[in-house]
Design an enzyme around this catalytic site. Structure first.
Site, PDB file in Angstrom:
ATOM      1  N   LYS A   1       1.770   2.225  -5.083  1.00  0.00           N
ATOM      2  CA  LYS A   1       2.347   1.563  -6.300  1.00  0.00           C
ATOM      3  C   LYS A   1       1.612   1.601  -7.634  1.00  0.00           C
ATOM      4  O   LYS A   1       1.874   2.167  -8.706  1.00  0.00           O
ATOM      5  CB  LYS A   1       2.579  -0.019  -5.986  1.00  0.00           C
ATOM      6  CG  LYS A   1       3.538  -0.415  -5.170  1.00  0.00           C
ATOM      7  CD  LYS A   1       3.724  -1.952  -4.998  1.00  0.00           C
ATOM      8  CE  LYS A   1       2.324  -2.437  -4.073  1.00  0.00           C
ATOM      9  NZ  LYS A   1       2.008  -1.938  -2.861  1.00  0.00           N
TER      10      LYS A   1
ATOM     11  N   GLN B   1       1.894  -6.184  -3.065  1.00  0.00           N
ATOM     12  CA  GLN B   1       2.331  -6.062  -1.714  1.00  0.00           C
ATOM     13  C   GLN B   1       3.591  -5.478  -1.627  1.00  0.00           C
ATOM     14  O   GLN B   1       4.136  -4.424  -2.184  1.00  0.00           O
ATOM     15  CB  GLN B   1       2.769  -7.638  -1.209  1.00  0.00           C
ATOM     16  CG  GLN B   1       1.255  -8.184  -1.039  1.00  0.00           C
ATOM     17  CD  GLN B   1       0.624  -8.821  -2.315  1.00  0.00           C
ATOM     18  OE1 GLN B   1       1.562  -9.666  -3.233  1.00  0.00           O
ATOM     19  NE2 GLN B   1      -0.375  -8.657  -2.851  1.00  0.00           N
TER      20      GLN B   1
ATOM     21  N   ASP C   1       0.830  -1.169  -0.022  1.00  0.00           N
ATOM     22  CA  ASP C   1      -0.058  -0.066  -0.083  1.00  0.00           C
ATOM     23  C   ASP C   1       0.984   1.460  -0.050  1.00  0.00           C
ATOM     24  O   ASP C   1       0.465   2.396   0.512  1.00  0.00           O
ATOM     25  CB  ASP C   1      -0.969   0.062   1.199  1.00  0.00           C
ATOM     26  CG  ASP C   1      -2.071  -1.298   1.172  1.00  0.00           C
ATOM     27  OD1 ASP C   1      -2.171  -1.797   0.040  1.00  0.00           O
ATOM     28  OD2 ASP C   1      -2.248  -1.510   2.355  1.00  0.00           O
TER      29      ASP C   1
ATOM     30  N   GLY D   1      -4.435  -4.352  -3.844  1.00  0.00           N
ATOM     31  CA  GLY D   1      -5.685  -3.196  -4.060  1.00  0.00           C
ATOM     32  C   GLY D   1      -4.711  -1.894  -4.647  1.00  0.00           C
ATOM     33  O   GLY D   1      -4.135  -1.354  -3.650  1.00  0.00           O
ATOM     34  N   HIS D   2      -4.749  -1.694  -5.819  1.00  0.00           N
ATOM     35  CA  HIS D   2      -3.637  -0.608  -6.330  1.00  0.00           C
ATOM     36  C   HIS D   2      -4.680   0.493  -6.756  1.00  0.00           C
ATOM     37  O   HIS D   2      -5.552   0.367  -7.699  1.00  0.00           O
ATOM     38  CB  HIS D   2      -2.841  -1.029  -7.592  1.00  0.00           C
ATOM     39  CG  HIS D   2      -1.989  -2.209  -7.017  1.00  0.00           C
ATOM     40  ND1 HIS D   2      -0.778  -2.563  -7.997  1.00  0.00           N
ATOM     41  CD2 HIS D   2      -1.614  -2.585  -5.943  1.00  0.00           C
ATOM     42  CE1 HIS D   2      -0.131  -3.530  -7.299  1.00  0.00           C
ATOM     43  NE2 HIS D   2      -0.489  -3.478  -6.055  1.00  0.00           N
TER      44      HIS D   2
HETATM   45  P1  GDP Z   1      -1.000   0.185  -3.638  1.00  0.00           P
HETATM   46  O1  GDP Z   1      -1.326  -0.963  -3.075  1.00  0.00           O
HETATM   47  O2  GDP Z   1       0.695   0.455  -3.154  1.00  0.00           O
HETATM   48  O3  GDP Z   1      -1.140   0.750  -4.847  1.00  0.00           O
HETATM   49  O4  GDP Z   1      -1.521   1.460  -2.496  1.00  0.00           O
HETATM   50  P2  GDP Z   1      -2.911   1.600  -2.108  1.00  0.00           P
HETATM   51  O5  GDP Z   1      -3.616   2.046  -3.263  1.00  0.00           O
HETATM   52  O6  GDP Z   1      -3.284   0.145  -1.671  1.00  0.00           O
HETATM   53  O7  GDP Z   1      -2.850   2.732  -1.138  1.00  0.00           O
HETATM   54  C1  GDP Z   1      -2.410   3.780  -1.281  1.00  0.00           C
HETATM   55  C2  GDP Z   1      -3.422   4.899  -1.124  1.00  0.00           C
HETATM   56  O8  GDP Z   1      -2.773   5.979  -0.807  1.00  0.00           O
HETATM   57  C3  GDP Z   1      -4.594   5.050  -1.963  1.00  0.00           C
HETATM   58  O9  GDP Z   1      -5.687   5.486  -1.285  1.00  0.00           O
HETATM   59  C4  GDP Z   1      -3.896   6.247  -2.992  1.00  0.00           C
HETATM   60  O10 GDP Z   1      -4.956   6.949  -3.519  1.00  0.00           O
HETATM   61  C5  GDP Z   1      -3.640   7.116  -1.877  1.00  0.00           C
HETATM   62  N1  GDP Z   1      -2.014   7.775  -2.261  1.00  0.00           N
HETATM   63  C6  GDP Z   1      -1.257   7.484  -3.049  1.00  0.00           C
HETATM   64  N2  GDP Z   1      -0.285   8.739  -3.098  1.00  0.00           N
HETATM   65  C7  GDP Z   1      -0.744   9.478  -2.286  1.00  0.00           C
HETATM   66  C8  GDP Z   1      -0.023  10.583  -1.615  1.00  0.00           C
HETATM   67  O11 GDP Z   1       0.918  11.286  -1.953  1.00  0.00           O
HETATM   68  N3  GDP Z   1      -0.733  11.345  -0.758  1.00  0.00           N
HETATM   69  C9  GDP Z   1      -2.012  10.818  -0.293  1.00  0.00           C
HETATM   70  N4  GDP Z   1      -2.670  11.612   0.493  1.00  0.00           N
HETATM   71  N5  GDP Z   1      -2.526   9.650  -0.785  1.00  0.00           N
HETATM   72  C10 GDP Z   1      -2.081   9.103  -1.727  1.00  0.00           C
HETATM   73  P1  IMO Z   2      -1.068  -4.425  -2.212  1.00  0.00           P
HETATM   74  O1  IMO Z   2      -0.549  -4.862  -3.512  1.00  0.00           O
HETATM   75  C1  IMO Z   2      -1.014  -4.630   2.023  1.00  0.00           C
HETATM   76  C2  IMO Z   2      -0.928  -8.591   3.493  1.00  0.00           C
HETATM   77  C3  IMO Z   2      -2.348  -9.002   4.510  1.00  0.00           C
HETATM   78  C4  IMO Z   2      -1.689  -9.921   5.363  1.00  0.00           C
HETATM   79  C5  IMO Z   2      -0.747 -10.795   4.584  1.00  0.00           C
HETATM   80  C6  IMO Z   2      -0.998 -12.033   3.777  1.00  0.00           C
HETATM   81  O2  IMO Z   2      -2.123  -3.541  -2.295  1.00  0.00           O
HETATM   82  O3  IMO Z   2       0.039  -3.512  -1.514  1.00  0.00           O
HETATM   83  P2  IMO Z   2      -2.619 -12.706   1.786  1.00  0.00           P
HETATM   84  O4  IMO Z   2      -4.014 -12.391   1.615  1.00  0.00           O
HETATM   85  O5  IMO Z   2      -1.546 -12.547   0.988  1.00  0.00           O
HETATM   86  O6  IMO Z   2      -2.713 -14.135   2.622  1.00  0.00           O
HETATM   87  O7  IMO Z   2      -2.141 -11.756   3.203  1.00  0.00           O
HETATM   88  O8  IMO Z   2      -0.092  -9.786   3.661  1.00  0.00           O
HETATM   89  N1  IMO Z   2      -1.197  -8.315   2.332  1.00  0.00           N
HETATM   90  C7  IMO Z   2      -1.134  -6.801   1.986  1.00  0.00           C
HETATM   91  N2  IMO Z   2      -1.004  -5.913   2.707  1.00  0.00           N
HETATM   92  N3  IMO Z   2      -1.091  -4.451   0.620  1.00  0.00           N
HETATM   93  C8  IMO Z   2      -1.284  -5.791   0.159  1.00  0.00           C
HETATM   94  O9  IMO Z   2      -1.172  -5.536  -1.369  1.00  0.00           O
HETATM   95  C9  IMO Z   2      -1.354  -6.869   0.701  1.00  0.00           C
HETATM   96  N4  IMO Z   2      -1.651  -8.040   0.164  1.00  0.00           N
HETATM   97  C10 IMO Z   2      -1.627  -8.753   1.330  1.00  0.00           C
HETATM   98  O10 IMO Z   2      -2.966  -7.736   5.052  1.00  0.00           O
HETATM   99  O11 IMO Z   2      -1.175  -9.434   6.576  1.00  0.00           O
HETATM  100 MG    MG Z   3      -2.818  -1.494  -1.766  1.00  0.00          MG
END
Ligand code: GDP
Ligand code: IMO
Ligand code: MG
Length: 434
Positions: free
Chosen positions: A20, A234, A17, A44-45
């Site tokens: 990415k 991840q 998270d 979840g991207h």
């Molecule tokens: P990923 O899994 O690495 O793609 O990240 P996620 O989408 O799960 O979580 C990142 C969260 O932060 C999302 O809700 C993005 O919209 C948000 N986000 C990304 N970059 C920024 C930033 O620079 N500032 C803020 N406030 N939110 C951001």
């Molecule tokens: P993105 O790509 C954050 C965490 C879960 C749990 C552990 C194992 O959005 O960054 P799993 O479902 O793989 O058996 O879970 O890994 N986890 C993540 N945490 N971002 C993710 O993906 C994750 N994918 C799995 O919360 O602790």
């Molecule tokens: Mg994510």
């Protein structure tokens, strides 16, 4: 001699998270092929642009740029039910999808009974539960390694139905030992049988897209000079080998995973973009040395909207952990750093950053592979905040001096330059080093 064309990699350096999805979308105009290399719908991207917001789980984050190809590599595990839902939410026409989306025939399938196994396994762990997203990731990769998994390409061959049924029966026998049965399955109010029906419909839908021998496709693309960006899921600290085992995911999230998950030789890897938040978050169980249990943690969660993109769970929040970041940089051979969510720290007059650990009274540089969390203490340094709105700045060089000091502290610690700073969730809220 002409320099060989190489694939760049972008991956997370913390516990996932890191942003990415947003940054892959920002970088996509510089590439012609975006390729996911591991993980599955546990990811979840999030992408935000033009007042629209999308959360991608299996589909690469370059999908909204027409003309770019998006490849789901052989290292990814696919749930056709979730995948089909994802396609529905994209607002992209069937024709364009068929044109721009490519899926490896070697990618393994997550079946409904994998999801049942995941739920049964987690429940049986009691207090030691991983905190899995329960998408069936662990059981699907387990079957892959045990050589009993089902690959997408196999679904087009005779005998697939039998293989599917045999695996399903094996899973049902397995969960019975844990006190589980088909009747305990309920996902989105669907019974096992309802889910299975939609799963097969989803599978048919995928079969209508472009299935490719992805390792050949990507290597030939590189030979032809195509610019390739490999997208990780991840984060490094969730890596099956180098994360905080067993509180990890079931794949190699590090740069080496791009080689195995796409069929790329190590010599074909170019830049490695390592992405991290200006602080830390973690969803699920496992050690988190800089975790905050006070009002600061609540504030980071609220300001940063730290709730899981896949499960909606509140994310645990803490200060930036520099030794952990250095460890991730080492494992991945990071050549360029990207820092996100800097805006979330803007309202703090001061904050802290971890510069080392003390374990059982001794100073240590890296977290030991096995340790007792109560014996570990992070060494925290105070840092003065910049305390201003970052919306008006247009490059890293113009940022307030307190923020530039923060960047320098990080760069000096891990010895890699920060090339991109993200100041908000939208595509346009991105600063580059000029
Ligand atoms: P990923 O899994 O690495 O793609 O990240 P996620 O989408 O799960 O979580 C990142 C969260 O932060 C999302 O809700 C993005 O919209 C948000 N986000 C990304 N970059 C920024 C930033 O620079 N500032 C803020 N406030 N939110 C951001
Ligand atoms: P993105 O790509 C954050 C965490 C879960 C749990 C552990 C194992 O959005 O960054 P799993 O479902 O793989 O058996 O879970 O890994 N986890 C993540 N945490 N971002 C993710 O993906 C994750 N994918 C799995 O919360 O602790
Ligand atoms: Mg994510």
């Amino acid at each position: 001699m002409k320099q060989a064309n190489k694939a760049d990699v972008l991956l997370g350096l913390q516990w996932g998270d890191e942003g990415k999805g947003k940054i892959v979308d920002v970088l996509t105009p510089g590439y012609q092929l975006i390729a996911r290399f591991q993980g599955g719908p546990n990811a979840g991207h999030t992408l935000e642009f033009e007042n629209r917001k999308y959360v991608l789980h299996t589909i690469p984050s370059g999908i909204f740029h027409s003309g770019t190809k998006n490849l789901i590599g052989s290292g990814v595990v696919i749930d056709p039910y979730i995948f089909s839902q994802e396609l529905d939410h994209l607002d992209i026409g069937q024709e364009q999808l068929r044109e721009s989306l490519l899926i490896s025939a070697r990618a393994h399938l997550i079946t409904p009974s994998h999801r049942l196994c995941d739920a049964a396994n987690e429940a049986s762990r009691g207090k030691q539960k991983i905190g899995s997203t329960l998408k069936g990731i662990g059981p699907a990769y387990t079957d892959k390694i045990a050589r009993s998994g089902l690959r997408l390409g196999d679904s087009l061959c005779a005998g697939f139905e039998t293989q599917y049924q045999e695996l399903r029966e094996a899973h049902l026998r397995l969960v019975k030992g844990l006190g589980y049965s088909k009747n305990d399955f309920q996902i989105e109010k669907r019974s096992f049988d309802e889910y299975e029906k939609l799963w097969f419909e989803g599978l048919k839908r995928i079969q209508g897209l472009q299935l490719v021998e992805s390792e050949v496709y990507i290597n030939q693309a590189l030979d032809q000079g195509v610019r390739v960006l490999a997208e990780g899921a991840q984060g490094t600290l969730l890596d099956i080998d180098f994360g905080s085992y067993p509180f990890v995911t079931s794949s190699n999230t590090i740069a080496a995973g791009a080689c195995t998950g796409l069929g790329l030789a190590p010599s074909r890897i170019g830049e490695v973009y390592g992405i991290f938040k200006a602080y830390c978050t973690r969803v699920g169980s496992g050690p988190f040395p800089t975790e905050l249990f006070d009002a600061h943690g609540d504030q980071l969660r609220k300001t940063g909207n730290e709730f899981g993109s896949t499960t909606g769970r509140p994310r645990r929040c803490g200060w930036l952990d520099l030794p952990a970041l250095k460890y991730s940089v080492m494992l991945n051979g990071v050549t360029k750093l990207i820092m996100t969510k800097v805006d979330v720290l803007s309202e703090l007059p001061q904050f802290k950053v971890c510069v080392g650990y003390e374990y059982d009274g001794q100073q240590v540089e890296f977290l030991p592979s096995s340790f007792e969390p109560e014996k570990l203490r992070p060494i925290l340094q105070d840092f003065k905040g910049w305390h201003c709105d970052l919306a008006t700045f247009s490059s890293i060089g113009e940022l307030p001096s307190a923020l530039k000091d923060y960047l320098k502290l990080i760069e000096d610690f891990v010895r890699v330059p920060i090339e991109i700073v993200s100041t908000g969730p939208d595509r346009v809220q991105t600063l580059f080093r000029k």
